[in-house]
Structures are given as structure tokens and as C-alpha cells.
Design an enzyme around this catalytic site. Structure first.
Site, PDB file in Angstrom:
ATOM      1  CG  MET A 247      53.035  23.805-112.970  1.00 45.63           C
ATOM      2  SD  MET A 247      54.676  23.807-112.345  1.00 45.63           S
ATOM      3  CE  MET A 247      54.210  23.026-110.525  1.00 45.63           C
TER       4      MET A 247
ATOM      5  CE1 TYR B 178      49.275  33.732-118.753  1.00 46.38           C
ATOM      6  CE2 TYR B 178      49.748  35.273-119.191  1.00 46.38           C
ATOM      7  CZ  TYR B 178      49.708  35.188-118.634  1.00 46.38           C
ATOM      8  OH  TYR B 178      50.304  35.310-117.164  1.00 46.38           O
TER       9      TYR B 178
END
Lengths: 360, 360
Positions: A270, A77
Site C-alpha cells: 500500500m 495488476y
């Protein structure tokens, strides 16, 4: 019972005007190395208490597991906390102790994290009172636990990029995601039409029905989007806003439907595939591509009053019934493995949000 | 001599207050079907004259061959004129006749097309005086012939998207294109640093030298961009603006260098490959992708005075020597095949702009 008796307290590290501070046995889902969440997380216990007068002790009630949390544990992240750290960005807690008598936050107040990466996957948090935002007590704690990140993202994306009016059209992929559901609910409330793209799956009819009952105008599978006539027939205008959390081929199919001078906002990836953007869409259709990251928005608007304004707006919309809690599964912190397994299920969108619960 | 004697004129179709109108034998490069330019173009002659009092007759001097013209002939451009049509969007001409005595344009005025797709690849044009913009007579006609489209595109892209300041960095691919050269010249003038990416080729050293003498700060081949240390070493700041006319892998390499909150403007797609945009660049680096099309800008700003302002700015910058004419080859209209062959050479950027000339 996790609250130690005051008598157990050691010498206070700061002047408390006679207030005696409690210690708390706190369980925390902690990351000691980045990697696969089931390997990286462990439930650690420690005794905590206020060490600064500006602090408050918050007993978390519920903390959701969001995709960004999983990516943070994996170390992929954009925010990479220093190891070891307690995971969790979102949640609802109740103040159990203010460490000075004139604290802005009082015992019993419901609060959500103001600070990014505060570590909400634990039952007791000691942090500065400035790290919290007070929220109304007349909303369900589950609603409040899941209101800031996903509905917040939907709210900002719908208001910050394009001047949507009643009758405008928004197209989105990931229509069944937590953000996607909030987009449907907000657009329904504002009279904006939505076209929501979802993956074909078992029970697709039921899923479409659920989203339509939520207020969705058109719910299409990836395949249906390719052959739909709703745009060609001018049944609805070309979308002026597209919201993309998938990327790859899927985002390209969205771009094909977009109108002149429209904007695509990307907030997720995604498919793990980059976006493919035809040159002609940029030059001749004048399409703009932007990104949105709730965390950056929070950083940018921490001091200008906009964060408080957003929290109040979201609470007000929840109170009106516009924003509804997503379908969810509450899992006690002690059973965290079940929650992580559910949230990282390879089938992806299984239709329920996993929320850690910290009830005794 | 192409001007017929007035005596040859047929009955005037409108009142001319006694002014006798001339007829002109005009040669025009005409497209009768879309396709390969050498097959699609033919040089047609016809006799023309004013048919409305609002018209002027313009004798074209020079008209460049731009990539958009080739795409228009092929039928793959965003503007697809009705067949048959005379090709050409840009050029410089001289008014030889005003069809009413109080015309804004007088005989001898130098003019450039205001109207898109006016058809400048012909020696005489009869069109409304509103279809032209008057330009100063103290600049070289070759400079004026090539000033509006490519330097105009460079000027707008550098001023409309990002607030560039002295010391800001602009990265561009197609650094040797007509637009690329104008970008280098304008940035040099404004104190903005440029990183220009060019294809490796025979004579790359000489090309780099030419661009550097023009004011380029860094000229890198595609391969050199991948391994350059200028960004990593912080020798120069990350670019706040990227200009892309190539697309595909090349544009992706530009994106990798871009700074937070920067913008990429796409104005061409020479590689014929779509852009590939990593999701993280949009979300976490907050990069914006836009397109630019000079024709749309002209449409949007036709009435608000901004077009005249831009033309004046470009002429002023040319007069100061900031904007210089690109290396060019003048080819007489009768030898148009040579010009088209040169402009569509499969080796691409051969370093010269082909300009049709209409001198008798």
C-alpha cells in the site's frame, strides 16, 4: 424485470432436449481502456444467453470492490485481461438457469466464482458451470460475497507458512484492512496472539476499540510500535509470523520485532515503497521473506480439492461466527460512480468495504 | 623451537598413566578490546599444556583471515566472544600430543576446528579432542586451511535451498569472492550454469578470464548486468537461485533477473546497504528471500552427522580437483600486521586471500 420472455429467444445454437433458453438483459461495468477507474469504466448493457450446454446463467447478488480490481482497471495488476473486459473477481450469485438438464448446478443454487477474472460486476453472467463453486444457502449473501478473497488470504497466510500454536504471536500491518480483520478473527479463534499495526487517524481510539472487540490483543499505531515495550519486556514472545501489506519503512519496523527463524509474508504494498531488509536479519536472525497471492494459490490448487476444502472451511468459520462480514456499504450498480469514488478515496482505509448490489 | 623439554613440566594436574606432558610456548593474536584490527590485536606469548585428559595439543599450520574475523575484532559480528580472546575461526593444524592414551586423535593427525571461535590465529592450541574434526592427510594443508568456511558456505547454499539440476541457472554477486569462486567450481562440476557479477576494476579482462577458466559461464560487471540481453533473449533461463553477499542496489539488480518461484540467499552485506525488495517480486513472482550463516548450520548439524558428511564431501571434491584453493598470500604470524593490512585493504577484493602461517 430483466428476464426476457422465452418467446424472444432466437434459434438455439445447441441441442437442448426441448428446453427453451431465456435471454437476459445484462448490465456490466466494462473496461475499454486501462486508466483511472472513473474514466475507464462504463456501464454497458447487452443481451446474453447460453451458447454452450455446459453453461449456466447466474444472477449476481453482490460483488465487492477489492484493491486488486482497482489495480486491474489501472492496468498495473499482475493479471491484465484483454480489453474490453468486465471487471470484478469476487461476488455471490444465484443460478437462474442451467443450460442442460443434468447440470451439477441447479436453479436457486448460490455460487461464487471459481475462475479468476470472471467479471462479477454485472447482474447476469453466462459462464461454464465449472467456473463456479456452489456454497451453502444458510449464510448471508453479503458474508458469502466477501468470504473468498480476503478471509481466504488471511486463512492461507496463517496456515501455509509457519506452524502457529496457541500462544504464538502474529504481527501485521494494515490491521484494519479486510485481510487484517480476518487475521484478528482467525487468530482469536485459534488462541494465537495478534499485534496489529494501524495508521494514526481521527477516531483512532474508536478504531482500536472495534478491533479489540473483534479479538485483537494489541493494536498499535506506527509511532507506538517504535516505542512499545511489549516485546522488550517479554510481555509477549517475539512474533513467529509477520504479515505485510504496506512495505517500506513500515515493514522494516515489523522485521525489527520478529523472532529468530520467523517468516514475513508480503501480500500487498500500500505504501508503494519496496521492502527494506537488513542483511543481519536474514543471516543472523534467519528470517525468511515470502509473498502470497490468493490468485496463484487458486491456480495451483484448482484440481487437487484444496479449493473446495478452503471454501468449506471459510463457510464453516462464518457459520460459527468466527469470520464476520466487514463493515460495508451496498451501492446499486446504477450508482457505481459513488461506489468507485468511495473505494478509491485518497484517505485510504475509511473503514467500509464498498459492495455493488444488483437487486432489481 | 617452541617445544619445551618434558623436564620443564610442572606437576601434572591429572592422572596421565605415567605419560609425561609437554609445555608449549604459544604465540597468539589476541583481542583485548574491540575496534580497528591493527589497534585491537596484539601478539601474546604464553606457556600452555593440557589441563584435562580429554584435551589434545594442536600445532596450527595455516589459518586464513576471513571477513567474519575482521568483523569479530571490530565487535560488530553476531558472535561476540568475551574479551580477551584469541582470534580466528578456521585453519588446519596437526596433533602434536594426545593427553590420554586412548584419544580418538593421534599425534600426526591433521585436524580442522569443529568448535566455533576456537581461536586459530596461534601456533599451539590446547583444546578438547571434541573441538576438532580429523581430515585426510593426502590434501595440501593450504587447501584444507580454507576448505570449511567458504567452500562449505557455497556447497550448502547450492544444495539446501533450491533443487538445482543440470542446466539450472545460479546468479551471484561477489563473483570473485572466495565463496563466489567455490560456487563457480561446484556449479561447473554439477552442470549448473553460473552468472557471476563482479565490480568493474583495473584488470577486469584478466579477472574475467581467470573466472572463466575456473568454469564461469557468464561474468558481468554491475553495469553490464543492467544492459545484458542474456536473459531477455532467453539465451539462458531465468535464475532459480541467486546468491547475495553485497546487498543494496546490487541485490536488487539480481532480483530483477530472477525467475518465478526462485530463491535469493543472502550470506553477506559488503555494501553495508540493506536489501531493497520490490513487493511485486514477492507476491507475483513468488520469490523467496532467505539468509545463510555457516556458523548456525554448524551449530544445527553438530550432532546429526551432517558436519562430518560435509567435511568428507568437501575433501573429496578437493581431491577430485573440483574445489581449488583460492589465490593466496602466506604471511608468517610474526608479520601479522602485513597480513591484516592486506586483508582489510580498502580496495576490497584485491584477489588474494591472506593466510597466517605458523612454521618455525
Amino acid at each position: 424485470m430483466t428476464i426476457f420472455s422465452n418467446a424472444m429467444k432466437a434459434a438455439s445454437p445447441f441441442k437442448t432436449n426441448g428446453i427453451r433458453l431465456a435471454s437476459y438483459l445484462s448490465k456490466a461495468l466494462t473496461v475499454k481502456q486501462f486508466g483511472n477507474p472513473l474514466d475507464s469504466l462504463s456501464l454497458e448493457s447487452s443481451t446474453i444467453k447460453c451458447t454452450e450446454p455446459s453453461q449456466v446463467v447466474v444472477h449476481m447478488l453482490y460483488s465487492p470492490i477489492n484493491p486488486a480490481d482497482i489495480n486491474t482497471i489501472q492496468g498495473v495488476y499482475a493479471v491484465k485481461p484483454q480489453i474490453p473486459f468486465v471487471c470484478g473477481n469476487e461476488g455471490i450469485g444465484r443460478v437462474v438457469e442451467s443450460c442442460k438438464s443434468d447440470s451439477k448446478l441447479k436453479k436457486g443454487d448460490l455460487v461464487v466464482p471459481r475462475k479468476n477474472a470472471l467479471g462479477t460486476w454485472r447482474d447476469y453472467v453466462v459462464a461454464s458451470e465449472d467456473d463456479w463453486l456452489k456454497v451453502p444457502s444458510d449464510l448471508s449473501p453479503v458474508t458469502l460475497a466477501t468470504l473468498m478473497v480476503n478471509p481466504g488470504t488471511a486463512y492461507r497466510m496463517l496456515t501455509d507458512f509457519v506452524d502457529l500454536k496457541p500462544g504464538s504471536v502474529v504481527i501485521q500491518n494494515g490491521g484494519n484492512s479486510a485481510v487484517g480483520q480476518s487475521v484478528i478473527q482467525l487468530c482469536k479463534h485459534w488462541g494465537v496472539k495478534t499485534v496489529s499495526i494501524v495508521r494514526n487517524r481521527e477516531g483512532i481510539k474508536e478504531l482500536k476499540k472495534i478491533l479489540q472487540e473483534m479479538g485483537a490483543d494489541h493494536v498499535l499505531t506506527d509511532e507506538e510500535l517504535k516505542s512499545t515495550e511489549v516485546f522488550k519486556s517479554k510481555e509477549i514472545p517475539a512474533p513467529s509470523l509477520a504479515l505485510n501489506c504496506v512495505g517500506g519503512r513500515n515493514a522494516l519496523e515489523l522485521i525489527k520485532t520478529m523472532g529468530e527463524n520467523s517468516t514475513m509474508v508480503t501480500y500487498g504494498g500500500m505504501s508503494k515503497q519496496p521492502l527494506t531488509v537488513p542483511t543481519a536479519a536474514l543471516i543472523f536472525k534467519d528470517i525468511t521473506l515470502k509473498g502470497f497471492w490468493m490468485t496463484r494459490w487458486n491456480w495451483l490448487h484448482d484440481k487437487d480439492g484444496q479449493r473446495e476444502h478452503l471454501v468449506n472451511e471459510l463457510c464453516s468459520l462464518a457459520k460459527q461466527g468466527v469470520l464476520q462480514s466487514p463493515p460495508h456499504t451496498l451501492v446499486h450498480i446504477d450508482s457505481w460512480i459513488t461506489a468507485i469514488e468511495g473505494a478509491t478515496d485518497s484517505r485510504g482505509l475509511v473503514g467500509t468495504k464498498y459492495i455493488l448490489s444488483f437487486e432489481a
